[in-house]
Structure formats: C-alpha cells, structure tokens
Design an enzyme around this catalytic site. Sequence first.
Site, PDB file in Angstrom:
ATOM      1  N   HIS A  20       0.875  -1.188   0.000  1.00  0.00           N
ATOM      2  CA  HIS A  20       0.000   0.000   0.000  1.00  0.00           C
ATOM      3  C   HIS A  20       0.907   1.231   0.000  1.00  0.00           C
ATOM      4  O   HIS A  20       1.662   1.430  -0.951  1.00  0.00           O
ATOM      5  CB  HIS A  20      -0.919  -0.124   1.218  1.00  0.00           C
ATOM      6  CG  HIS A  20      -2.052   0.847   1.281  1.00  0.00           C
ATOM      7  ND1 HIS A  20      -2.428   1.634   0.236  1.00  0.00           N
ATOM      8  CD2 HIS A  20      -2.912   1.159   2.291  1.00  0.00           C
ATOM      9  CE1 HIS A  20      -3.463   2.377   0.603  1.00  0.00           C
ATOM     10  NE2 HIS A  20      -3.774   2.121   1.848  1.00  0.00           N
ATOM     11  N   HIS A  40      -2.640  -2.455  -9.828  1.00  0.00           N
ATOM     12  CA  HIS A  40      -3.572  -1.832  -8.897  1.00  0.00           C
ATOM     13  C   HIS A  40      -4.830  -2.678  -8.829  1.00  0.00           C
ATOM     14  O   HIS A  40      -5.241  -3.232  -9.848  1.00  0.00           O
ATOM     15  CB  HIS A  40      -3.934  -0.406  -9.362  1.00  0.00           C
ATOM     16  CG  HIS A  40      -4.446   0.436  -8.251  1.00  0.00           C
ATOM     17  ND1 HIS A  40      -5.760   0.399  -7.862  1.00  0.00           N
ATOM     18  CD2 HIS A  40      -3.819   1.304  -7.424  1.00  0.00           C
ATOM     19  CE1 HIS A  40      -5.916   1.230  -6.846  1.00  0.00           C
ATOM     20  NE2 HIS A  40      -4.756   1.779  -6.558  1.00  0.00           N
ATOM     21  N   ASP A  97       2.636   5.332  -7.156  1.00  0.00           N
ATOM     22  CA  ASP A  97       3.893   5.193  -6.422  1.00  0.00           C
ATOM     23  C   ASP A  97       5.101   5.033  -7.332  1.00  0.00           C
ATOM     24  O   ASP A  97       6.236   5.138  -6.874  1.00  0.00           O
ATOM     25  CB  ASP A  97       3.812   3.988  -5.480  1.00  0.00           C
ATOM     26  CG  ASP A  97       2.862   4.258  -4.348  1.00  0.00           C
ATOM     27  OD1 ASP A  97       2.861   5.393  -3.867  1.00  0.00           O
ATOM     28  OD2 ASP A  97       2.118   3.348  -3.967  1.00  0.00           O
TER      29      ASP A  97
HETATM   30  N1  CMC Z   1       4.439  -7.145 -10.478  1.00  0.00           N
HETATM   31  C1  CMC Z   1       4.291  -8.336 -11.075  1.00  0.00           C
HETATM   32  N2  CMC Z   1       3.134  -8.999 -11.170  1.00  0.00           N
HETATM   33  C2  CMC Z   1       2.065  -8.421 -10.636  1.00  0.00           C
HETATM   34  C3  CMC Z   1       2.134  -7.161  -9.982  1.00  0.00           C
HETATM   35  C4  CMC Z   1       3.388  -6.527  -9.922  1.00  0.00           C
HETATM   36  N3  CMC Z   1       3.530  -5.344  -9.331  1.00  0.00           N
HETATM   37  N4  CMC Z   1       0.913  -6.830  -9.529  1.00  0.00           N
HETATM   38  C5  CMC Z   1       0.094  -7.825  -9.870  1.00  0.00           C
HETATM   39  N5  CMC Z   1       0.785  -8.774 -10.535  1.00  0.00           N
HETATM   40  C6  CMC Z   1       0.257 -10.013 -11.139  1.00  0.00           C
HETATM   41  C7  CMC Z   1      -0.073 -11.035 -10.063  1.00  0.00           C
HETATM   42  O1  CMC Z   1       1.034 -11.886  -9.807  1.00  0.00           O
HETATM   43  C8  CMC Z   1      -1.216 -11.768 -10.698  1.00  0.00           C
HETATM   44  O2  CMC Z   1      -0.698 -12.639 -11.696  1.00  0.00           O
HETATM   45  P1  CMC Z   1      -1.368 -14.097 -11.910  1.00  0.00           P
HETATM   46  O3  CMC Z   1      -2.739 -13.821 -12.438  1.00  0.00           O
HETATM   47  O4  CMC Z   1      -0.460 -14.778 -12.865  1.00  0.00           O
HETATM   48  O5  CMC Z   1      -1.379 -14.751 -10.559  1.00  0.00           O
HETATM   49  C9  CMC Z   1      -1.976 -10.673 -11.461  1.00  0.00           C
HETATM   50  O6  CMC Z   1      -0.985  -9.687 -11.760  1.00  0.00           O
HETATM   51  C10 CMC Z   1      -3.107 -10.054 -10.666  1.00  0.00           C
HETATM   52  O7  CMC Z   1      -2.556  -9.544  -9.481  1.00  0.00           O
HETATM   53  P2  CMC Z   1      -3.259  -9.576  -8.059  1.00  0.00           P
HETATM   54  O8  CMC Z   1      -2.202  -9.818  -7.015  1.00  0.00           O
HETATM   55  O9  CMC Z   1      -4.439 -10.507  -8.095  1.00  0.00           O
HETATM   56  O10 CMC Z   1      -3.798  -8.109  -7.968  1.00  0.00           O
HETATM   57  P3  CMC Z   1      -4.317  -7.408  -6.662  1.00  0.00           P
HETATM   58  O11 CMC Z   1      -5.424  -6.540  -7.102  1.00  0.00           O
HETATM   59  O12 CMC Z   1      -4.598  -8.396  -5.587  1.00  0.00           O
HETATM   60  O13 CMC Z   1      -3.050  -6.546  -6.191  1.00  0.00           O
HETATM   61  C11 CMC Z   1      -1.563  -4.777  -5.838  1.00  0.00           C
HETATM   62  C12 CMC Z   1      -2.938  -5.189  -6.358  1.00  0.00           C
HETATM   63  C13 CMC Z   1      -1.418  -3.248  -5.913  1.00  0.00           C
HETATM   64  C14 CMC Z   1      -1.414  -5.180  -4.357  1.00  0.00           C
HETATM   65  C15 CMC Z   1      -0.471  -5.485  -6.706  1.00  0.00           C
HETATM   66  O14 CMC Z   1      -0.592  -5.067  -8.052  1.00  0.00           O
HETATM   67  C16 CMC Z   1       0.932  -5.207  -6.173  1.00  0.00           C
HETATM   68  O15 CMC Z   1       1.393  -5.914  -5.270  1.00  0.00           O
HETATM   69  N6  CMC Z   1       1.651  -4.185  -6.747  1.00  0.00           N
HETATM   70  C17 CMC Z   1       2.973  -3.840  -6.272  1.00  0.00           C
HETATM   71  C18 CMC Z   1       2.858  -2.961  -5.039  1.00  0.00           C
HETATM   72  C19 CMC Z   1       2.373  -1.570  -5.367  1.00  0.00           C
HETATM   73  O16 CMC Z   1       2.868  -0.927  -6.283  1.00  0.00           O
HETATM   74  N7  CMC Z   1       1.433  -1.070  -4.534  1.00  0.00           N
HETATM   75  C20 CMC Z   1       0.916   0.280  -4.667  1.00  0.00           C
HETATM   76  C21 CMC Z   1      -0.506   0.326  -5.061  1.00  0.00           C
HETATM   77  S1  CMC Z   1      -1.028   1.988  -5.513  1.00  0.00           S
HETATM   78  C22 CMC Z   1      -0.955   2.896  -4.073  1.00  0.00           C
HETATM   79  C23 CMC Z   1      -1.933   2.445  -3.058  1.00  0.00           C
HETATM   80  O17 CMC Z   1      -3.145   2.513  -3.299  1.00  0.00           O
HETATM   81  O18 CMC Z   1      -1.501   2.078  -1.972  1.00  0.00           O
END
Ligand code: CMC
Length: 427
Positions: A270, A309, A365
């Site tokens: 986050h 996201h 970010d």
């Molecule tokens: N790098 C590589 N792969 C990713 C990433 C990433 N940053 N984010 C998602 N994926 C992949 C994930 O592995 C999954 O792949 P598969 O379908 O093969 O299993 C697919 O994309 C869907 O991801 P998810 O984990 O189901 O998506 P989510 O909605 O649960 O997670 C998130 C959202 C923001 C937690 C995630 O994208 C992440 O961990 N990003 C990196 C951390 C980040 O930049 N966070 C800041 C968010 S914006 C500011 C805020 O609001 O806090």
Amino acid sequence: MPTKDSITVRDNRTGREYEIPIENGAIHASALRNIKTSEDDFGLMSYDPAFMNTASCKSKITFIDGEKGILRYRGYPIEELAEKCKYLEVAYLLIWGELPSESEYKEWVHNITYHTMVHENIKKFMDGFHHDAHPMGMLVSTIAALSTFYPDAKNIFDEGSRKLQIHRLIAKIPTLAAFAYRHSQGRAYIYPSNDLNYTENFLSMMYRPSWTTKFEPNQTLAKALDVLFILHADHEQNCSTNAMRSVGSSHVDPYSAAAAAAAALYGPLHGGANEQVLRMLEEIGTKEKIPEIIRQVKEGRRLLMGFGHRVYKNYDPRAKIIKKVAQEVFEVTGRNPMLDIALELEKIALSDDYFIKRKLYPNIDFYSGIIYQAMGFPVEIFPVLFAIPRMSGWLAQWQESLTDPEQKIARPRQIYIGYGERHVPPR
Ligand code: CMC
C-alpha cells in the site's frame, strides 16, 4: 411476476427459487440468508476474501472507474483539482462535500494553521524512540498517542467535537511527520510557523536549520508537494481507508482509528510501495539490468513495485499528472538519474505480454518516490508523505461512515474449516 431490477436464483439443493432485488448494481448480501436448505440452516453467505467484489459502504466522496482510468473527488476530475486548487481546498471538499467559498476557506486555513502545534510531551514521547526507528512507526504511534491528549475526542457523535478533531488531525500530522524525521536525524525539532502555508510550513519543519528562524521554502517545490498531496488525498475504499472505517465503526476516537489507518498504509503493498519502488530502482542501478528484473518478475520471483492496482486496469490517472510535476521539480533540483531507469522500465514492461495480459500499469507510487528523492526526502519518509494528505480522505470517510444510518460495527463472517468438537486427551 419478478420486477426488472432483481435476479432470480434457483437453489438446486432444494429446487426453490428466490427473487433478490438489485439496487445500485448490487444485491444485498444479507438477502442470501433467506436461501436455506432447512429451517435451522444458517442461510447462504457470500465468500469474498480481500473484498474483491464486495461493496462495504455507499459513499459520495470519491469515484473511480478503473477500466477508463477516471478519478474524481466529489464529482470533480482529479486533473482539474490538481491544476486549479490547493490541497487544503481539496481537503475541505473531501470532508464537507463542496469546495469552500472564500470566507469558508479563510476560516478553514486559520483553524488548520492554529492547530499545528503539539503538546510538549509529544516531543518527550518522540525522544523515546531509538535513533534508527522508522519514521512511519513513529508517526503511527504518535497519532495514537494524541488520543490520550484529547479525551474529548471520544464524543464522536458531537458535530462540534468531530470538527475540532478534524482540524487537529489535519493540522498536526505534518508536525508529527517532521518531528519523526528530525528525531531520526538527531536534529532539534522545529515548531510550526503560522505565517507559512501548509506545505511551506511542512518543508520548514523538515529542513529549517535550528539556529535560524529564517527559512524560505522553494515555491516550485512547495507547490509540487501541494499537487502531490491533492493526488494522494483519497482513493475510496483502499486498505487504510477500510481500516479507518472498520476501526472507527467500533466508535473509538478518531486518533485511534487514524493510527490504525496509518498502520495499514505502512505496508509495502500500500503506502510503503513508493519506498520499495526507490529501493528497487536503486538495486537495478543501470538500464542493462532491466531485462533480468523483468525475467524475475515474470517467473513470479518478485513484484515490479509501483505496478498494478486492485482497481485501475488502465494507466493510473494520478501517475500521468505526477510525470508532469516531475519535470517542474527537476528544473529546480536537477534530473534524478532514477528517472531514466524508471522510464525505461515502464517502456519495457508496457510492451511485454505478461504486463499487457494482466493489465499492469504504473500506479501513483511508481513516480512519486523519484520526485520525493529529488526534493531531498530520504526514502524512509516516503510513506509518511503519503499519510499526511491521506488524513483528509480518512477523516472524510470516517465522518461519512459515522453519519450513515446503514452502518454498524464492522464484523465479517467466516467459513470455519477447522476441527469439529474434540476433547483434550487425559494428561
Ligand atoms: N508485479 C508483477 N506482477 C504483478 C504485480 C506486480 N507489481 N501486480 C500484480 N501482478 C500479477 C499477479 O502476480 C497476478 O498474476 P497471476 O494472475 O499470474 O497470478 C496478477 O498480476 C493479478 O494480481 P493480483 O495480485 O491478483 O492483484 P491485486 O489486485 O490483488 O493486487 C496490488 C494489487 C497493488 C497489491 C499489486 O498489483 C501489487 O502488489 N503491486 C505492487 C505494489 C504496489 O505498487 N502497490 C501500490 C498500489 S497503488 C498505491 C496504493 O493505493 O496504496
């Protein structure tokens, strides 16, 4: 005959049919409870870990269309607010629903300005932290500590008291943040200056040498920080806002609820992501290493921080605005070499099938850390810079939830998958 705004569900276990009304594109989860196999059956529940498809509230504050990349506060597009407004006007808009008139704004700024000071004991409290304590840990703890200084804050259904705590929290969070930073640097705390605006005062408390009372913050940097604060002010039901609403639903005072929200923001998925982005870019170091990092990401060995996201499946509109702010900041500070690595990383990622298929775009970010670093902020303070403006969003959401007659103490259900009854063996 069923009405149009409803669904008909057939329970194949019993052959019975149920009509469930649709309101605002949603069904009420408790309507599922009528679906039973017998009189003593608890009734059907929905299972939704991480709230992937569950609305926890009705809200009038922030609208996001993740597919189209749209973000609006109280109906106003984020692009217009970032261009035409000041952060404190936006904070007012989020909390009170409308942009302030001139006199409302004057009064609001006065109230915020004259609540920026903290009790002297906060300094002693801060002094208790180890010199290398993370500033976000110090911030979370001191926000919580404020609740002990303002016992009147527990009168959460008193409109006047709520208003006062809102002024205090928005006013004091930059002071706490700057004190946490100065403590980690072993430098004397700088008191707020009432002749400076919100971001100028914050920069003064962060950077003013203690041996002088004179400090003239760079106007371009103060303005850029103000825009960054607007972009970070609210983002509907994200992890920390959900914490604010959920903890607030127990009717605890807003300082305790805001400390919980700040703790949620601390996490690397986050608000801690901006810090992780910078660490990742520093680790990459040169453009040549990018293909190896992309390979590790695609093999599932690491995340590309600052990408992806839960809601946006398109370019984060805030990331677009930030790219513009970066240019203005770099004209003052000089270009951050991390920018070239970030731009190249973005280019390669956006043309790669892995990212295209999963709709992974840069989020807010990805670029904010590069700007903060150019402005002289150390990496550990990045999540704190997110928490300062998000306070207005948390408070807007907290107030909305308290005054919403449909809200109650947050208490999810669970699906128990553990042992049935068993007995402790003789011992
Ligand atoms: N790098 C590589 N792969 C990713 C990433 C990433 N940053 N984010 C998602 N994926 C992949 C994930 O592995 C999954 O792949 P598969 O379908 O093969 O299993 C697919 O994309 C869907 O991801 P998810 O984990 O189901 O998506 P989510 O909605 O649960 O997670 C998130 C959202 C923001 C937690 C995630 O994208 C992440 O961990 N990003 C990196 C951390 C980040 O930049 N966070 C800041 C968010 S914006 C500011 C805020 O609001 O806090």
